[in-house]
Design an enzyme around this catalytic site. Structure first.
Site, mmCIF file in Angstrom:
data_model
loop_
_atom_site.group_PDB
_atom_site.id
_atom_site.type_symbol
_atom_site.label_atom_id
_atom_site.label_comp_id
_atom_site.label_asym_id
_atom_site.label_seq_id
_atom_site.Cartn_x
_atom_site.Cartn_y
_atom_site.Cartn_z
ATOM 1 N N ASP A 1 0.816 -1.208 0.000
ATOM 2 C CA ASP A 1 0.000 0.000 0.000
ATOM 3 C C ASP A 1 0.855 1.266 0.000
ATOM 4 O OD1 ASP A 1 -2.382 -1.437 0.027
ATOM 5 O OD2 ASP A 1 -2.386 -1.577 2.210
ATOM 6 N N TYR B 1 6.954 -9.975 6.927
ATOM 7 C CA TYR B 1 6.829 -8.527 7.074
ATOM 8 C C TYR B 1 7.473 -8.103 8.387
ATOM 9 C CZ TYR B 1 3.376 -8.128 3.286
ATOM 10 O OH TYR B 1 2.747 -8.138 2.064
#
Length: 246
Positions: free
Chosen positions: A53, A111
């Site tokens: 994003d 992540y």
């Protein structure tokens, strides 16, 4: 035609995410622009392991593309470096079998999210660390983070804006919270992630650390599939796509 697999890192600060969209500059757009120059105006479409994003960074995003150019494998990195902006760097390129697919062949992704929970700011890390000056109970947070490990329905940790119609069951193989100097490092690894999942997980841990939620919030949210039980969504700039495994 040959298929090339690339590993790219980027500072997502100035981009509206990885994937090309109608409005806003994206990482994919810059990569395809560089490849178009190398291919003398021919459009080359890249396929990535997934999207990130706006504001989110990557240390190990992976993509592939097909090419008709006879470029030696060890020349791709240098050639792309000369054509890409300084906040995007293709650090590895290799020829792979035509059957390889950067998205569909993914086994796991890792992540990492970084938080600075102290009063003082670090101006040199402001684009890559979320400044959240609160008193946190690290012992509670480190106990709570273990509850993410396993196969669960992560509906409670997915944004309501998701377009996913299928099930939200994912397997997390690693979840830990480390203290590095004045920063917190949240590491999570799994076979797939939902829209804003890591950022909501991080927000939940912070609310547990602040005493706004209890440790059992996580198993309750997982069991009840209730987004309201989970925490807030932390900003994108503290998040890194760290590694993609095949």
């Amino acid at each position: 035609m040959k298929r090339v697999k690339c590993t790219v890192e980027y500072d997502g600060t100035g981009y509206s995410g990885f994937q090309i969209q109608p409005n806003g500059k994206t990482v994919q757009e810059e990569l395809e622009k560089a490849l178009r120059t190398m291919h003398k105006g021919e459009h080359v479409r890249i396929i990535a392991s997934g999207r990130t994003d706006a504001g989110v960074h990557a240390k190990g995003q992976v993509f592939h593309f097909d090419t008709s150019l006879a470029v030696p494998e060890n020349r791709w990195v240098r050639a792309l470096e000369t054509l890409l902006p300084s906040d995007i760097y293709v650090k590895q390129a290799e020829y792979v079998e035509e059957s390889f697919h950067a998205q569909f062949d993914v086994k796991e992704k890792e992540y990492r999210y970084y938080v600075r929970p102290v009063r003082s700011r670090d101006v040199f890390r402001r684009r890559t660390v979320y400044h959240h000056p609160r008193n946190l109970d690290m012992e509670k947070m480190q106990e709570a983070v273990k509850q993410f490990v396993g196969t669960h329905d992560f509906t409670a940790f997915c944004s309501a804006k998701t377009t996913l119609k299928g099930n939200k069951i994912r397997t997390v193989s690693r979840a830990e919270l480390n203290v590095i100097g004045e920063e917190l490092e949240f590491i999570v690894r799994g076979n797939g992630f939902l829209y804003n999942m890591v950022r909501i997980m991080m927000g939940t841990l912070l609310e547990i650390g602040e005493g706004k939620k209890e440790i059992d919030t996580i198993p309750r949210a997982l069991a009840e599939h209730n987004r309201r039980l989970a925490g807030f969504t932390t900003p994108g700039h503290g998040l890194f796509l760290w590694e993609v495994s095949y």
